[in-house]
Design a protein around this motif. Structure first.
Motif, PDB file in Angstrom:
ATOM      1  N   ILE A 147      75.651   8.116  71.983  1.00 53.54           N
ATOM      2  CA  ILE A 147      74.599   8.311  71.333  1.00 53.54           C
ATOM      3  C   ILE A 147      74.624   8.553  69.872  1.00 53.54           C
ATOM      4  CG2 ILE A 147      72.115   9.131  71.006  1.00 53.54           C
ATOM      5  CD1 ILE A 147      72.410   9.598  74.259  1.00 53.54           C
ATOM      6  N   ASP A 148      75.606   9.528  69.510  1.00 56.59           N
ATOM      7  CA  ASP A 148      75.927   9.996  68.223  1.00 56.59           C
ATOM      8  C   ASP A 148      76.484   8.961  67.235  1.00 56.59           C
ATOM      9  OD1 ASP A 148      74.972  12.476  68.656  1.00 56.59           O
ATOM     10  OD2 ASP A 148      76.814  13.647  69.314  1.00 56.59           O
ATOM     11  N   ARG A 149      76.976   7.773  67.940  1.00 56.17           N
ATOM     12  CA  ARG A 149      77.421   6.800  67.049  1.00 56.17           C
ATOM     13  C   ARG A 149      76.643   5.371  66.985  1.00 56.17           C
ATOM     14  NH1 ARG A 149      83.933   6.856  66.698  1.00 56.17           N
ATOM     15  NH2 ARG A 149      84.300   9.051  67.159  1.00 56.17           N
ATOM     16  N   ASP A 150      75.631   5.489  67.794  1.00 54.10           N
ATOM     17  CA  ASP A 150      74.813   4.352  68.041  1.00 54.10           C
ATOM     18  C   ASP A 150      74.015   4.060  66.706  1.00 54.10           C
ATOM     19  OD1 ASP A 150      73.382   2.247  69.946  1.00 54.10           O
ATOM     20  OD2 ASP A 150      71.655   3.298  69.088  1.00 54.10           O
ATOM     21  N   GLY A 151      74.141   2.723  66.089  1.00 50.96           N
ATOM     22  CA  GLY A 151      73.401   2.477  65.093  1.00 50.96           C
ATOM     23  C   GLY A 151      74.180   3.040  63.580  1.00 50.96           C
ATOM     24  N   MET A 152      75.254   3.765  63.759  1.00 44.82           N
ATOM     25  CA  MET A 152      75.783   4.645  62.807  1.00 44.82           C
ATOM     26  C   MET A 152      76.942   3.758  61.933  1.00 44.82           C
ATOM     27  SD  MET A 152      73.831   7.217  62.670  1.00 44.82           S
ATOM     28  CE  MET A 152      74.642   8.068  61.472  1.00 44.82           C
ATOM     29  N   MET A 153      77.348   2.786  62.627  1.00 49.29           N
ATOM     30  CA  MET A 153      78.691   1.843  62.042  1.00 49.29           C
ATOM     31  C   MET A 153      79.721   2.942  61.656  1.00 49.29           C
ATOM     32  SD  MET A 153      77.123  -1.146  62.083  1.00 49.29           S
ATOM     33  CE  MET A 153      78.172  -2.115  60.556  1.00 49.29           C
ATOM     34  N   ALA A 154      80.146   3.693  62.652  1.00 45.45           N
ATOM     35  CA  ALA A 154      81.093   4.622  62.171  1.00 45.45           C
ATOM     36  C   ALA A 154      82.424   4.615  63.439  1.00 45.45           C
ATOM     37  CB  ALA A 154      80.560   6.200  62.775  1.00 45.45           C
ATOM     38  N   GLY A 155      82.217   3.323  64.031  1.00 42.21           N
ATOM     39  CA  GLY A 155      83.451   2.928  64.877  1.00 42.21           C
ATOM     40  C   GLY A 155      83.222   3.476  66.341  1.00 42.21           C
ATOM     41  N   PRO A 156      83.792   2.741  67.402  1.00 42.16           N
ATOM     42  CA  PRO A 156      83.403   3.272  68.753  1.00 42.16           C
ATOM     43  C   PRO A 156      84.338   4.417  69.009  1.00 42.16           C
ATOM     44  CG  PRO A 156      85.158   1.476  68.767  1.00 42.16           C
ATOM     45  CD  PRO A 156      84.605   1.571  67.229  1.00 42.16           C
ATOM     46  N   ASN A 157      83.785   5.319  70.260  1.00 48.09           N
ATOM     47  CA  ASN A 157      84.795   6.419  70.467  1.00 48.09           C
ATOM     48  C   ASN A 157      85.553   6.066  71.628  1.00 48.09           C
ATOM     49  OD1 ASN A 157      85.326   9.042  71.475  1.00 48.09           O
ATOM     50  ND2 ASN A 157      83.481   9.848  71.450  1.00 48.09           N
ATOM     51  N   LEU A 158      86.591   5.535  71.273  1.00 48.69           N
ATOM     52  CA  LEU A 158      87.720   5.007  72.309  1.00 48.69           C
ATOM     53  C   LEU A 158      88.112   6.444  73.255  1.00 48.69           C
ATOM     54  CD1 LEU A 158      90.092   3.048  70.048  1.00 48.69           C
ATOM     55  CD2 LEU A 158      88.249   2.315  71.427  1.00 48.69           C
ATOM     56  N   ALA A 159      88.151   7.619  72.887  1.00 44.67           N
ATOM     57  CA  ALA A 159      88.463   8.718  73.521  1.00 44.67           C
ATOM     58  C   ALA A 159      87.627   8.920  74.635  1.00 44.67           C
ATOM     59  CB  ALA A 159      88.551   9.959  72.804  1.00 44.67           C
ATOM     60  N   LEU A 160      86.254   8.648  74.290  1.00 48.11           N
ATOM     61  CA  LEU A 160      85.202   8.837  75.260  1.00 48.11           C
ATOM     62  C   LEU A 160      85.408   7.603  76.420  1.00 48.11           C
ATOM     63  CD1 LEU A 160      82.451   9.111  76.798  1.00 48.11           C
ATOM     64  CD2 LEU A 160      81.127   7.797  74.992  1.00 48.11           C
ATOM     65  N   TYR A 161      85.712   6.294  76.155  1.00 45.78           N
ATOM     66  CA  TYR A 161      86.023   5.294  77.131  1.00 45.78           C
ATOM     67  C   TYR A 161      87.122   5.518  77.978  1.00 45.78           C
ATOM     68  CZ  TYR A 161      81.792   3.793  74.681  1.00 45.78           C
ATOM     69  OH  TYR A 161      80.842   3.946  74.130  1.00 45.78           O
TER      70      TYR A 161
END
Length: 248
Positions: free
Chosen positions: A174-188
């Protein structure tokens, strides 16, 4: 493995919109008919489309059914949700031509109910949405359009649904949604370790072909792309190339 690129259309009051970090007060409107946009994605090579009824996600029920039905006629395989609260809601969307129904809020509030739906409808007809943000040392799971906080965590529910037979799991940072900051690869990667049998769809922050390539290199099954396509920072054809090709 080819990572599946899935363009996204978010609907609010029939309009194509994007939110920032799930905040309904931070909305960007895009002047395009949702069914026309779906057709453009189809013509660019998409086979799947992700559609969210933002009004339904926050308030429950369906506020954009007519638009979802029109989009379903564009010839794409449709993954759609927002507002699904009971089995009748799943049946209603399937009846409109939706291929996979996304269940989010109720998956967080009533995981046993949703586990039963996996058995009833089959795991290929449902996508479990566990949208998350890191708070107080854990991956928390807000629901109701990300406006309410639940006590459940990603670490608990992802393995639970995997054990219940789920195949498709959509996870938005959610913190990255719509922010154009790159995906959170560590989360996935963490999610893959928690529930290795799930086909995870990464969502939130994708801004470029390089981001798509990074998701593919991490071995993630799918990637949702929304704002980057609408704003023109990423062409769908380039996303397919970065992911390793077009997958049906």
């Amino acid at each position: 493995m080819t990572t599946q690129v899935i363009p996204a259309i978010d609907l609010r009051q029939g309009r194509v919109v994007r939110l920032r970090q799930g905040d309904y007060a931070q909305q960007t409107n895009f002047d395009v008919d949702p069914a026309v946009l779906a057709g453009q994605y189809r013509d660019s090579g998409a086979t799947w489309l992700h559609v969210v009824d933002l009004d339904g996600a926050r308030d429950g029920g369906f506020a954009n059914l007519a638009y979802i039905e029109a989009i379903a006629k564009a010839g794409l395989k449709l993954q759609a949700g927002g507002g699904v609260r009971d089995a009748a809601g799943i049946e209603r969307l399937l009846g409109l031509g939706v291929a996979r129904v996304v269940v989010g809020s109720i998956a967080v509030r009533e995981p046993d109910t949703v586990s039963g739906w996996l058995a009833r409808f089959g795991p290929e007809r449902l996508t479990i949405a566990l949208d998350t943000r890191w708070r107080e040392g854990a991956w928390q799971l807000p629901h109701a359009g990300w406006t309410e906080q639940a006590g459940a965590t990603l670490e608990v529910l992802a393995p639970l649904f995997a054990k219940a037979g789920a195949v498709h799991l959509l996870c938005t940072d959610i913190d990255r949604d719509g922010m154009m900051a790159g995906p959170n690869l560590a989360l996935y990667q963490r999610l893959a370790a928690l529930a290795p049998g799930l086909q995870v769809q990464a969502s939130g922050g994708v801004r470029s072909a390089a981001d798509v390539a990074a998701v593919a290199a991490a071995g993630i099954a799918g990637v949702i792309v929304g704002r980057a396509l609408l704003q023109g920072s990423l062409a769908l054809a380039d996303a397919f190339v970065a992911a390793g090709g077009v997958e049906a």
